[in-house]
Design a protein around this motif. Structure first.
Motif, PDB file in Angstrom:
ATOM      1  N   LEU A   1      43.617  44.867  28.357  1.00 18.34           N
ATOM      2  CA  LEU A   1      44.569  44.274  29.296  1.00 18.34           C
ATOM      3  C   LEU A   1      43.935  43.238  30.217  1.00 18.34           C
ATOM      4  N   ALA A   2      42.702  43.460  30.603  1.00 21.14           N
ATOM      5  CA  ALA A   2      42.042  42.565  31.558  1.00 21.14           C
ATOM      6  C   ALA A   2      42.010  41.112  31.077  1.00 21.14           C
ATOM      7  N   PHE A   3      41.828  40.935  29.785  1.00 19.56           N
ATOM      8  CA  PHE A   3      41.715  39.566  29.266  1.00 19.56           C
ATOM      9  C   PHE A   3      43.039  38.824  29.328  1.00 19.56           C
ATOM     10  N   ARG A   4      44.098  39.563  29.393  1.00 21.89           N
ATOM     11  CA  ARG A   4      45.435  38.970  29.476  1.00 21.89           C
ATOM     12  C   ARG A   4      45.782  38.633  30.936  1.00 21.89           C
ATOM     13  N   GLU A   5      45.311  39.459  31.866  1.00 17.80           N
ATOM     14  CA  GLU A   5      45.733  39.303  33.255  1.00 17.80           C
ATOM     15  C   GLU A   5      44.748  38.599  34.183  1.00 17.80           C
ATOM     16  N   ILE A   6      43.460  38.806  33.953  1.00 17.99           N
ATOM     17  CA  ILE A   6      42.461  38.353  34.923  1.00 17.99           C
ATOM     18  C   ILE A   6      42.405  36.845  35.215  1.00 17.99           C
ATOM     19  N   PRO A   7      42.496  35.969  34.221  1.00 20.05           N
ATOM     20  CA  PRO A   7      42.399  34.538  34.547  1.00 20.05           C
ATOM     21  C   PRO A   7      43.394  34.094  35.615  1.00 20.05           C
ATOM     22  N   THR A   8      44.646  34.492  35.474  1.00 21.81           N
ATOM     23  CA  THR A   8      45.669  34.081  36.434  1.00 21.81           C
ATOM     24  C   THR A   8      45.531  34.828  37.762  1.00 21.81           C
ATOM     25  N   VAL A   9      45.130  36.085  37.678  1.00 23.57           N
ATOM     26  CA  VAL A   9      44.917  36.869  38.898  1.00 23.57           C
ATOM     27  C   VAL A   9      43.800  36.252  39.741  1.00 23.57           C
ATOM     28  N   LEU A  10      42.744  35.803  39.088  1.00 18.53           N
ATOM     29  CA  LEU A  10      41.630  35.174  39.813  1.00 18.53           C
ATOM     30  C   LEU A  10      42.111  33.920  40.544  1.00 18.53           C
ATOM     31  N   ALA A  11      42.968  33.149  39.874  1.00 19.59           N
ATOM     32  CA  ALA A  11      43.482  31.933  40.500  1.00 19.59           C
ATOM     33  C   ALA A  11      44.292  32.276  41.748  1.00 19.59           C
ATOM     34  N   ALA A  12      45.088  33.327  41.660  1.00 22.20           N
ATOM     35  CA  ALA A  12      45.893  33.741  42.823  1.00 22.20           C
ATOM     36  C   ALA A  12      44.988  34.221  43.949  1.00 22.20           C
ATOM     37  N   LEU A  13      43.986  35.012  43.619  1.00 19.02           N
ATOM     38  CA  LEU A  13      43.061  35.516  44.646  1.00 19.02           C
ATOM     39  C   LEU A  13      42.328  34.361  45.337  1.00 19.02           C
ATOM     40  N   ASP A  14      41.971  33.352  44.542  1.00 17.64           N
ATOM     41  CA  ASP A  14      41.253  32.205  45.106  1.00 17.64           C
ATOM     42  C   ASP A  14      42.123  31.414  46.076  1.00 17.64           C
ATOM     43  N   SER A  15      43.424  31.482  45.899  1.00 17.68           N
ATOM     44  CA  SER A  15      44.336  30.720  46.767  1.00 17.68           C
ATOM     45  C   SER A  15      44.679  31.449  48.057  1.00 17.68           C
ATOM     46  N   LEU A  16      44.241  32.677  48.172  1.00 15.82           N
ATOM     47  CA  LEU A  16      44.512  33.454  49.385  1.00 15.82           C
ATOM     48  C   LEU A  16      43.824  32.809  50.586  1.00 15.82           C
ATOM     49  N   SER A  17      44.503  32.826  51.732  1.00 17.63           N
ATOM     50  CA  SER A  17      43.943  32.172  52.922  1.00 17.63           C
ATOM     51  C   SER A  17      42.796  32.950  53.559  1.00 17.63           C
ATOM     52  N   GLY A  18      42.768  34.248  53.388  1.00 24.48           N
ATOM     53  CA  GLY A  18      41.695  35.030  54.013  1.00 24.48           C
ATOM     54  C   GLY A  18      41.017  35.947  53.024  1.00 24.48           C
ATOM     55  N   PRO A  19      40.054  36.759  53.475  1.00 29.81           N
ATOM     56  CA  PRO A  19      39.352  37.705  52.597  1.00 29.81           C
ATOM     57  C   PRO A  19      40.297  38.797  52.110  1.00 29.81           C
ATOM     58  N   PRO A  20      40.205  39.163  50.819  1.00 30.54           N
ATOM     59  CA  PRO A  20      41.117  40.153  50.222  1.00 30.54           C
ATOM     60  C   PRO A  20      40.889  41.591  50.682  1.00 30.54           C
ATOM     61  N   GLY A  21      39.637  41.925  51.000  1.00 35.08           N
ATOM     62  CA  GLY A  21      39.352  43.323  51.301  1.00 35.08           C
ATOM     63  C   GLY A  21      39.392  44.129  50.015  1.00 35.08           C
ATOM     64  N   LEU A  22      39.878  45.361  50.085  1.00 38.92           N
ATOM     65  CA  LEU A  22      39.997  46.203  48.883  1.00 38.92           C
ATOM     66  C   LEU A  22      41.128  45.674  48.007  1.00 38.92           C
ATOM     67  N   VAL A  23      40.880  45.580  46.699  1.00 39.47           N
ATOM     68  CA  VAL A  23      41.915  45.099  45.785  1.00 39.47           C
ATOM     69  C   VAL A  23      42.488  46.264  44.975  1.00 39.47           C
TER      70      VAL A  23
END
Length: 240
Positions: free
Chosen positions: A89-111
DNA sequence: GCGACAG
DNA sequence: ATCTTGTCGC
């Protein structure tokens, strides 16, 4: 957010993908307790698909862990780059999830991920993978059991029973609401199982699923809808 | 070989 | 994940 270099990040075959998992598994950190529940920030990530149009939308929603109020949101849209294969599943979801996380304005903390971490055929589920790639503490909270045996927890919220791979506890079936189907919690990266369960309970004051997951789910669906409209003939949609 | 199988 | 209406209950 930091990411580690990973050339083989997007394998072309299932065999290559499993090899990537076997390689990255060694980087998982399991001996840290993780951030204390109820403090700092907690980020939920989720993904929605439109296989018809080959679109995938991911969302990352950061909450204040104490108040559960939203403090940051981000989305990303991309093309589906890997089929759904149980265990990959990770290979299907991670690329786009990483892009969303990178666009976050602050630190994510625990995911908090939708799926498994350690409770995986090769002990390297989505939550483990995302943790290793980002360096962030992660946990997995799944809605359905994968391939592990467990006993039904007692009916009260907070009750849990181990997810067993032989005699190894790879996760827990955790009851987040009285008499409601449990969720399936497992460790991702840099968090222990007790803490992962405590976080999950702190995130479920009212519903079965963590607030992080609920918020991220609603947001990625909205993002997918908007993306879908943009990729469709305008004549098929009412003016507004 | 035949199912089962996170999202 | 996604396809999908009404319906029972707080």
């Amino acid at each position: 957010m930091t990411t580690v270099p990973m050339p083989a990040d997007r394998p072309a075959t299932e065999e290559q993908a499993r090899a990537v998992q076997d390689e990255l598994r060694g980087r998982v950190v399991l001996d840290e307790p993780g951030p204390p529940p109820g403090t700092g920030r907690v980020t939920g990530v989720d993904v929605a698909y439109d296989d018809e149009r080959d679109l995938v939308a991911a969302a990352a929603v950061t909450l204040d862990a104490a108040t559960l109020e939203v403090v940051a949101e981000a989305t990303a849209v991309g093309r589906v780059s890997f089929p759904y294969v149980p265990g990959l599943l990770a290979f299907r979801e991670i690329p786009t999830v990483l892009a969303a996380l990178d666009s976050l304005s602050g630190p994510p903390g625990l995911v908090v991920c939708d799926g498994y971490g350690l409770a995986h055929p090769r002990r390297f589920g989505l939550a483990s993978h995302l943790g290793v790639v980002t360096g962030l503490p992660t946990i997995g909270v799944a809605k359905n059991p994968f391939t592990f045996a467990y006993d039904d927890p007692a009916r009260e919220r907070g009750s849990a029973s181990p997810l067993l791979a032989g005699d190894e506890e790879v996760g827990r079936a955790l009851r987040t609401r009285d008499a409601v189907k449990p969720v399936f919690v497992s460790v991702g990266h840099r968090v222990n199982l007790d803490n992962a369960c405590a976080h999950t309970l702190a995130l479920t004051p009212r519903y079965r699923l963590p607030e992080t997951t609920r918020r991220a789910d609603a947001l990625c669906r909205r993002a997918l809808q908007e993306a879908t409209i943009r990729h469709s003939p305008t004549s098929r949609y009412p003016e507004s």
